[in-house]
Scaffold this active site. Sequence first.
Site, PDB file in Angstrom:
ATOM      1  N   ASP A 161       0.725  -1.123  -0.109  1.00 17.89           N
ATOM      2  CA  ASP A 161       0.053  -0.077   0.013  1.00 17.89           C
ATOM      3  C   ASP A 161       0.865   1.251   0.032  1.00 17.89           C
ATOM      4  O   ASP A 161       0.631   2.166  -0.707  1.00 17.89           O
ATOM      5  CB  ASP A 161      -1.146   0.109   1.152  1.00 17.89           C
ATOM      6  CG  ASP A 161      -0.104  -0.250   2.467  1.00 17.89           C
ATOM      7  OD1 ASP A 161       0.925  -0.381   2.674  1.00 17.89           O
ATOM      8  OD2 ASP A 161      -1.140  -0.116   3.712  1.00 17.89           O
TER       9      ASP A 161
ATOM     10  N   ASP B 130       6.901   3.720   3.563  1.00 18.88           N
ATOM     11  CA  ASP B 130       6.995   4.921   4.472  1.00 18.88           C
ATOM     12  C   ASP B 130       8.672   5.029   4.947  1.00 18.88           C
ATOM     13  O   ASP B 130       9.426   5.299   4.147  1.00 18.88           O
ATOM     14  CB  ASP B 130       6.268   4.949   5.482  1.00 18.88           C
ATOM     15  CG  ASP B 130       5.968   5.867   6.505  1.00 18.88           C
ATOM     16  OD1 ASP B 130       6.437   6.987   6.168  1.00 18.88           O
ATOM     17  OD2 ASP B 130       5.556   5.805   7.571  1.00 18.88           O
TER      18      ASP B 130
ATOM     19  N   VAL C 288      -2.018   9.256   5.836  1.00 18.65           N
ATOM     20  CA  VAL C 288      -3.111   9.161   4.806  1.00 18.65           C
ATOM     21  C   VAL C 288      -4.046   7.923   5.149  1.00 18.65           C
ATOM     22  O   VAL C 288      -3.566   6.773   5.705  1.00 18.65           O
ATOM     23  CB  VAL C 288      -2.747   9.199   3.246  1.00 18.65           C
ATOM     24  CG1 VAL C 288      -2.223  10.465   2.814  1.00 18.65           C
ATOM     25  CG2 VAL C 288      -1.753   8.020   3.100  1.00 18.65           C
TER      26      VAL C 288
ATOM     27  N   ASP D 196      -5.376   2.485   6.718  1.00 22.59           N
ATOM     28  CA  ASP D 196      -5.933   2.629   8.015  1.00 22.59           C
ATOM     29  C   ASP D 196      -5.566   3.426   8.924  1.00 22.59           C
ATOM     30  O   ASP D 196      -4.335   3.953   9.016  1.00 22.59           O
ATOM     31  CB  ASP D 196      -6.320   1.100   8.692  1.00 22.59           C
ATOM     32  CG  ASP D 196      -4.892   1.025   9.286  1.00 22.59           C
ATOM     33  OD1 ASP D 196      -3.917   0.792   8.944  1.00 22.59           O
ATOM     34  OD2 ASP D 196      -5.272   0.555  10.858  1.00 22.59           O
TER      35      ASP D 196
HETATM   36  P1  IMP Z   1       7.341   1.328   6.648  1.00 19.17           P
HETATM   37  O1  IMP Z   1       7.759   0.250   7.358  1.00 19.17           O
HETATM   38  O2  IMP Z   1       7.592   2.626   7.566  1.00 19.17           O
HETATM   39  O3  IMP Z   1       7.604   1.666   5.450  1.00 19.17           O
HETATM   40  O4  IMP Z   1       5.663   1.424   6.689  1.00 19.17           O
HETATM   41  C1  IMP Z   1       4.908   0.720   5.943  1.00 19.17           C
HETATM   42  C2  IMP Z   1       3.490   0.434   6.789  1.00 19.17           C
HETATM   43  O5  IMP Z   1       3.198   1.420   7.625  1.00 19.17           O
HETATM   44  C3  IMP Z   1       2.432   0.440   5.501  1.00 19.17           C
HETATM   45  O6  IMP Z   1       2.561  -0.845   5.013  1.00 19.17           O
HETATM   46  C4  IMP Z   1       1.192   0.932   6.201  1.00 19.17           C
HETATM   47  O7  IMP Z   1       0.690  -0.262   7.008  1.00 19.17           O
HETATM   48  C5  IMP Z   1       1.911   1.862   7.418  1.00 19.17           C
HETATM   49  N1  IMP Z   1       1.765   3.270   7.016  1.00 19.17           N
HETATM   50  C6  IMP Z   1       2.763   4.158   6.747  1.00 19.17           C
HETATM   51  N2  IMP Z   1       2.602   5.395   6.387  1.00 19.17           N
HETATM   52  C7  IMP Z   1       1.032   5.340   6.482  1.00 19.17           C
HETATM   53  C8  IMP Z   1       0.017   6.381   6.292  1.00 19.17           C
HETATM   54  O8  IMP Z   1       0.299   7.509   6.066  1.00 19.17           O
HETATM   55  N3  IMP Z   1      -1.209   5.844   6.278  1.00 19.17           N
HETATM   56  C9  IMP Z   1      -1.570   4.630   6.701  1.00 19.17           C
HETATM   57  N4  IMP Z   1      -0.726   3.648   7.221  1.00 19.17           N
HETATM   58  C10 IMP Z   1       0.614   4.107   6.849  1.00 19.17           C
HETATM   59 MG    MG Z   2       0.679  -1.958   5.353  1.00 15.13          MG
END
Ligand code: IMP
Ligand code: MG
Length: 175
Positions: free
Chosen positions: A98, A101, A151, A157
């Site tokens: 999705d 981040d 978002v 979510d």
């Molecule tokens: P990462 O490990 O920091 O790259 O985060 C990835 C996960 O965090 C994604 O798969 C989302 O489930 C959640 N996430 C990161 N940013 C957002 C956001 O803006 N809205 C909702 N979920 C987020």
């Molecule tokens: Mg996710």
Amino acid sequence: MSEKIEVYIKHDEIMSAIDDMAIKLNEEYKDKFPVFIVILKGAFMFASELVKRMNTPLNIDFMVISSYGSSTTSSGNVRIEEDIKINIENRHVIIIEDIIDTGQTIEKVKQKLSVNNPLSLKLVSLLDKPSRRIVKENPDYSCFQIEDKFVVGFGLDYNQMYRNLPYIGILTEVK
Ligand code: IMP
Ligand code: MG
């Protein structure tokens, strides 16, 4: 505390970006019999739209990931709750996410999948939030690059809410 949601990317814009993504993937994976690995829960809606547009034979499998932390920031405590069942050795694998981040989730997923010796491993994400990246992971393809905003909608979510919204909205907490 309650939440306010403001439309950020409209449904139509998302659909047309997914149309374009499918054109690219149909071309690149023609005759390659790829495996799509959908990262749940967040990628369910993006994946369902994307695979409907694919016209090459493919397999679909799912990985359930959870990361614990506060509601609007990634924690890095990534746990694989349920693994794929399909054998990906010597297969062309496309991970469907999705949002990328900090990149920590996808780093862990890629490490796990690489052990099984896929022929190729690419990452396709609906959203990319590059400003918050802390590990060296980038999507091979993404539909939208977004600013540093939290978002929701189209699968994403806030406390397990708003995944059903047909658009992407910016969520702000209001007192
Ligand atoms: P990462 O490990 O920091 O790259 O985060 C990835 C996960 O965090 C994604 O798969 C989302 O489930 C959640 N996430 C990161 N940013 C957002 C956001 O803006 N809205 C909702 N979920 C987020
Ligand atoms: Mg996710």
